[in-house]
Write a protein that holds these residues in place. Structure first.
Motif, PDB file in Angstrom:
ATOM      1  N   THR A   2       0.841  -1.197   0.000  1.00  0.00           N
ATOM      2  CA  THR A   2       0.000   0.000   0.000  1.00  0.00           C
ATOM      3  C   THR A   2       0.875   1.244   0.000  1.00  0.00           C
ATOM      4  O   THR A   2       2.030   1.211   0.408  1.00  0.00           O
ATOM      5  N   SER A  21      -4.419   5.348   2.864  1.00  0.00           N
ATOM      6  CA  SER A  21      -3.620   4.258   2.314  1.00  0.00           C
ATOM      7  C   SER A  21      -4.353   3.742   1.098  1.00  0.00           C
ATOM      8  O   SER A  21      -5.542   3.430   1.170  1.00  0.00           O
ATOM      9  N   ALA A  23      -3.931   1.252  -2.679  1.00  0.00           N
ATOM     10  CA  ALA A  23      -3.205   0.126  -3.254  1.00  0.00           C
ATOM     11  C   ALA A  23      -2.107   0.617  -4.193  1.00  0.00           C
ATOM     12  O   ALA A  23      -2.203   1.699  -4.778  1.00  0.00           O
ATOM     13  N   ASN A  24      -1.079  -0.180  -4.336  1.00  0.00           N
ATOM     14  CA  ASN A  24      -0.007   0.117  -5.279  1.00  0.00           C
ATOM     15  C   ASN A  24      -0.607   0.262  -6.675  1.00  0.00           C
ATOM     16  O   ASN A  24      -1.455  -0.522  -7.070  1.00  0.00           O
TER      17      ASN A  24
END
Length: 102
Positions: A2, A21, A23-24
């Motif tokens: 994250t 936060s 997600a990538n």
């Protein structure tokens, strides 16, 4: 993995900073949606985005530690304001102009 992102908005009388936060591979739009600032502050659809002060779009990918800024449209053109101010307040002469020698 994250990404830790900060989403910020500032206007006269209003300041909001939200840590999210995501997600990538997330985009600016994902971080703004996760922050909930648009709904909470009833921001208009024409709002623009920046990452650390550099213009960005809703589809710009994010990196860990980015600061996404929600920016308002300019109310006045800064150059036009300076020109108008200068026209009303000319600089005083600091020296006399000498006549040309023949």
């Amino acid at each position: 993995m994250t990404l830790a992102i900060v989403v910020a908005y500032a206007a006269p009388g209003t300041e909001a900073i939200v840590r999210v936060s995501v997600a990538n591979g997330a985009t600016v739009a994902d971080a703004v949606a996760a922050s909930g600032l648009r709904e909470r502050l009833a921001l208009p659809d024409g709002i623009a985005y920046a990452i650390h002060g550099q213009a960005a779009t809703a589809g710009t990918p994010l990196a860990d530690g980015d600061r996404v800024e929600l920016t308002r449209p300019l109310v006045a053109d800064a150059k036009a304001v300076r020109r108008a101010h200068a026209a009303g307040n000319p600089r005083p002469r600091t020296h006399k102009i000498k006549p040309r020698q023949p």
